[in-house]
Design an enzyme around this catalytic site. Structure first.
Site, short mmCIF file in Angstrom:
data_model
loop_
_atom_site.label_atom_id
_atom_site.label_comp_id
_atom_site.label_asym_id
_atom_site.label_seq_id
_atom_site.Cartn_x
_atom_site.Cartn_y
_atom_site.Cartn_z
N HIS A 318 17.41 -17.15 30.55
CA HIS A 318 16.00 -17.26 30.88
C HIS A 318 15.43 -15.98 31.48
O HIS A 318 14.22 -15.75 31.38
CB HIS A 318 15.77 -18.43 31.84
CG HIS A 318 15.71 -19.75 31.15
ND1 HIS A 318 16.84 -20.48 30.84
CD2 HIS A 318 14.65 -20.47 30.69
CE1 HIS A 318 16.47 -21.60 30.22
NE2 HIS A 318 15.16 -21.61 30.11
N GLY A 319 16.24 -15.17 32.10
CA GLY A 319 15.70 -13.96 32.67
C GLY A 319 16.73 -13.13 33.40
O GLY A 319 17.75 -13.65 33.87
#
Length: 468
Positions: A318-319
């Protein structure tokens, strides 16, 4: 280009759809959709179109070699995985790795500052899906570069999902039909998703932003909890809205994508939440990571370790931030705990709903905050923010306008599985269900009109998952 922009709604989509319907055969239609997808991506990322095309070519070559069935096919598959993850790591995680090294070892290495290509996490995982599927079943190999290019680059799901597995759509690329009924269903689904984004997500998102960008004196328990709830609703309607639009667009061009959300906030456990939330990602990690690691077939200790690995990777996907890693591990922790607890009856399920929503909400504070310190500030105010200041009261009043309260209430209601029940009833026999089916077109038209009015007075507001 985003789905909720005038350029897409009134130029790109109508032109693409009309040309698609005019073309005589499947090959011509596939060429059009591939070219349109490249133009769509180039509208926002002209330089990184080359990266997208490189991904297509590399996976195509690797797939052809693997399909030859020689002894080196496993090596080629591993090489393809390394190349795909290498692309992703360089562009997404280089700065994160350097900053982590600086922090751990007290260094001051310069950050490369590599720009993140939009949607790289999504089209990389789709490329991996193709190569691994061919490795498992060589009959899935595509001898047509155009077919693979369309699969990886198809604009409805190119930059924010859902992640489409190759074995789910390979036959549809060759043979699909665009019927009036499917097109109408696609339009209604697209408008539903657009409404989720513009009418619900953007409004509660503004409220969440006010909290997560506020200073300590503007926050108390009231504003902190309200901001956390608003972000839970924002990210759900933002991402499920995008998924609705992608699925609807797929219908308009004859594709039937699998569902990506199933009212996750109705879950009674974290395990159930992940069966309902971002279904394409959780099923991707299940099929291509959890099961190859051994799944639950190698004893309890190894099963728990496999779950930890999967949720560590889920967070990191996700990041490039420790906030996302901790968010993933937070969910993994409760997945493991749930596996150790006994199952209960109705009372247990009611309590499960409450605790699951509580765990999800706390996790999304980690997800939304820009830093761990920012998340810590929100947590401290949520659980120890009893002091009410003039600034915090002013922030609360500015958030709780009549319009915002109305949207917040509607968002809470529509996050529950009410629409599927209405749809199920409308599909039945009788006068009332028939009237509901007819009325759905009028409701869609009204929602689209509201969306257009909203666009006329709004600023650019990209989807949350664009940055992933």
């Amino acid at each position: 280009m985003v789905f909720s922009s005038p350029a897409f709604l009134f130029v790109f989509l109508p032109v693409c759809f009309i040309l698609y319907r005019l073309l005589p055969n499947q090959t011509a239609k596939n060429v059009l959709l591939t070219l349109a997808s490249v133009v769509f991506y180039a509208f926002g990322e002209p330089v990184y179109v080359l990266l997208l095309l490189m991904s297509v070519v590399v996976n195509y070559i690797c797939g052809r070699i693997i399909a030859l069935g020689r002894s080196s096919k496993k090596l080629v598959m591993v090489l393809a995985v390394v190349i795909n993850l290498g692309f992703l790591s360089v562009f997404k995680y280089t700065d994160f790795a350097v900053s982590t090294v600086n922090h751990v070892f007290g260094l001051n290495l310069a950050l490369p500052g590599i720009a993140l290509p939009v949607g790289i996490s999504f089209f990389t995982f789709q490329g991996l899906s193709y190569v691994i599927d061919v490795y498992r079943d060589k009959t899935l190999v595509s001898c047509d570069l155009l077919k693979l290019a369309l699969y990886i680059s198809f604009f409805p799901q190119l930059i924010a999902g859902p992640i489409v597995k190759y074995h789910d759509v390979s036959l549809q690329i060759d043979r699909r039909k665009t019927t009036p009924a499917l097109t109408a269903a696609g339009l209604r689904r697209f408008i539903l998703g657009l409404s989720k984004k513009l009418l619900l997500s953007n409004t509660v998102g503004q409220m969440a932003d006010m909290v997560f960008t506020a200073g300590p004196m503007q926050l108390d328990a009231r504003t902190a909890w309200l901001g956390a709830v608003c972000y839970c609703l924002q990210i759900y309607f933002d991402f499920s809205g995008y998924s609705d639009m992608a699925i609807g667009l797929g219908h308009m061009f004859g594709f039937r994508f699998l569902e990506n959300f199933d009212h996750p906030y109705a879950s009674a456990s974290i395990q159930e939440f992940w069966r309902r939330w971002h279904i394409s990602l959780s099923s991707w990690f299940r099929d291509y990571l959890y099961i190859p690691l051994g799944g639950n077939r190698r004893g309890k200790l190894r099963t728990q370790l496999n779950k930890c690995i999967v949720f560590f990777c889920t967070g990191l996907w996700h990041g490039a931030s420790w906030n996302f890693v901790l968010w993933g591990l937070w969910h993994g922790l409760f997945i493991i705990l749930e596996g150790l607890l006994p199952k209960g009856g109705i009372g247990r399920r009611i309590w499960g709903h409450v605790t699951t929503l509580f765990i999800i909400l706390l996790g999304f504070v980690l997800f939304r905050a820009d830093t761990l310190a920012g998340a810590g500030l929100i947590f401290s105010k949520m659980f120890a923010g009893s002091e009410i200041t003039l600034q915090s009261s002013a922030l609360l009043r500015s958030m709780l306008t009549p319009y915002n309260i109305t949207v917040l209430g509607l968002s809470s209601i529509f996050s529950l599985p009410l629409l599927p029940r209405v749809k199920s009833f409308a599909n039945g026999a009788g006068t009332v269900p028939a009237l509901l089916r007819i009325g759905s077109y009028g409701i869609s038209a009204a929602l689209f009109a509201l969306c257009v009015m909203n666009l006329a007075g709004s600023q650019f507001n990209p989807f949350i998952y664009f940055r992933f």
